[in-house]
Design an enzyme around this catalytic site. Sequence first.
Site, PDB file in Angstrom:
ATOM      1  CB  SER A  23      -0.934  -0.013   1.209  1.00 43.93           C
ATOM      2  OG  SER A  23      -0.216  -0.225   2.401  1.00 43.93           O
ATOM      3  CG  HIS A 156     -42.698  22.462 -10.902  1.00 48.61           C
ATOM      4  ND1 HIS A 156     -42.853  21.120 -10.637  1.00 48.61           N
ATOM      5  CD2 HIS A 156     -43.486  23.111 -10.015  1.00 48.61           C
ATOM      6  CE1 HIS A 156     -43.728  20.967  -9.653  1.00 48.61           C
ATOM      7  NE2 HIS A 156     -44.123  22.159  -9.248  1.00 48.61           N
ATOM      8  CE  LYS A 283     -19.963  26.810 -26.862  1.00 46.88           C
ATOM      9  NZ  LYS A 283     -21.241  26.327 -26.372  1.00 46.88           N
TER      10      LYS A 283
HETATM   11  N1  ARG Z   1      -1.541  -1.353   4.962  1.00 45.55           N
HETATM   12  C1  ARG Z   1      -2.468  -1.813   5.941  1.00 45.55           C
HETATM   13  C2  ARG Z   1      -3.776  -1.043   5.841  1.00 45.55           C
HETATM   14  O1  ARG Z   1      -3.788  -0.018   5.240  1.00 45.55           O
HETATM   15  C3  ARG Z   1      -1.884  -1.625   7.293  1.00 45.55           C
HETATM   16  C4  ARG Z   1      -2.328  -2.628   8.309  1.00 45.55           C
HETATM   17  C5  ARG Z   1      -1.764  -3.936   7.992  1.00 45.55           C
HETATM   18  N2  ARG Z   1      -2.058  -4.890   8.988  1.00 45.55           N
HETATM   19  C6  ARG Z   1      -2.000  -6.182   8.690  1.00 45.55           C
HETATM   20  N3  ARG Z   1      -2.249  -6.981   9.652  1.00 45.55           N
HETATM   21  N4  ARG Z   1      -1.751  -6.621   7.511  1.00 45.55           N
HETATM   22  O2  ARG Z   1      -4.807  -1.452   6.323  1.00 45.55           O
END
Ligand code: ARG
Length: 469
Positions: A23, A156, A283
């Site tokens: 992430s 309306h 325009k």
């Molecule tokens: N990247 C994870 C999230 O945004 C963080 C938490 C991860 N925890 C885990 N047990 N994998 O939710």
Amino acid sequence: MAQLWGGRFQEETDELVYRFNASISFDQKLLREDIEGSIAHAVMLAKQNILTIEEKDDIVRGLTGIREDAEKGTLAITEEYEDIHSFVEANLIKRIGDTGKKLHTGRSRNDQVALDMKLYTRRQIIETERLLRELLSQLVSMMEEHLDTYMPGFTHLQKAQPVTLAHHLGAYFEMFRRDLLRMKDIYRRMNYCPLGSGALAGTTYPLDRDYTARLLGFEGPTLNSMDSVSDRDYLIEFLSAASTIMMHLSRFCEEIIIWNSNEYQFVEIDDKFSTGSSIMPQKKNPDIAELIRGKTGRVYGALLSLLVTMKGLPLAYNKDMQEDKEQTFDAMDTVKGCLRLFCGMLRSMRFRKDVMARSAVNGFTNATDAADYLVGKKVPFRDAHAIIGRLVLYCIEKNTSIDALSLEELQAVSPAFEADIYDAVSLKTCVEKRLTIGAPGQKAMKQALALYREFLKKERESEREIPEE
Ligand code: ARG
């Protein structure tokens, strides 16, 4: 690949799995919050004698350095780390050595990410509140200026009864005020600290959760560790309130687009907030208003997406919850951006008072008042309604308005008409006689405005500071 959890594994994670799971590409937005939370955690661990003072000082110095370097751009956040939490911890260990490995004592990424997201959302609420307040002040000053700018009010999208621009703007003041109050309400409800909830069941270390909650500016700690790590209600509430803000902006934008059209010409959007066409030289398009209207969809999308993500999740943390971020971040930026642009567009917009007033006169918006006039002359309302209906038909055929008819023409329809009819159905009378609370008459509007000013004054006095780190 740099993972925090390699010990139990005998094989490397599949490359695709690693990337699918990671992430860091989006949760790097949480760097500041992650460090803020980690510092509070370390300070508390030292207070509880779980870390020594020296260890805590090293950790705090290391974390502060990471933040400074990342902000300066000398420390790049790279994709070799799974998420922002791993990035910070790995860098801390690189910087200060083994002491860095003690930071995660009594903590899980589950309570860590729950905390980070709350800290982030809290700031977003404060910023959104600030922008709403700015918009409300802008509306109040425009209302003060346009107490006698007459225009047709619509139902309306048909001309109905005359109002003033101040009254029309006041309707939006009410909407955005509710939006502001909703934000404040959400803040109050969410402002409890999940840190110390661990993975789901708290921890055996003697953590002082009251203390970390206070350090981080929360009302107190959350009271159930399973809920703490799996609660995303506050995000859903935020997205719902954000969607409502966008709905209000979108309605306002739609009206501005109509008012700005060749057919209406009630307003002129400033050149700074319009765009041209690549083919049609004449325009001047209201693109900004259209875009704000258009972006409403993606904010609704974020709300729906999170509602569906959370549906049916068993307690406690599940990886699904990682999906709470990208669209929420996008919605937060979208709402703030739209509020900022909308305010600028509104401030620089010119209102064509003459066109608005003419439009109100030409649209039989005084027909109700003409009927009320007859009621004043002892004609029962239902009969008065029918008489004025016939009169309107007559005017349409003659392409004229009620107040432009001669007294003879009027009396031919009803002998109850007298010379005072003209004053009774003038635009000014029609508006200024509407004096019930909330009505457009100046006296009533001024009372509302006084309350609005009072509201904004109190708001400014109680403006929230962003909590210290
Ligand atoms: N990247 C994870 C999230 O945004 C963080 C938490 C991860 N925890 C885990 N047990 N994998 O939710």
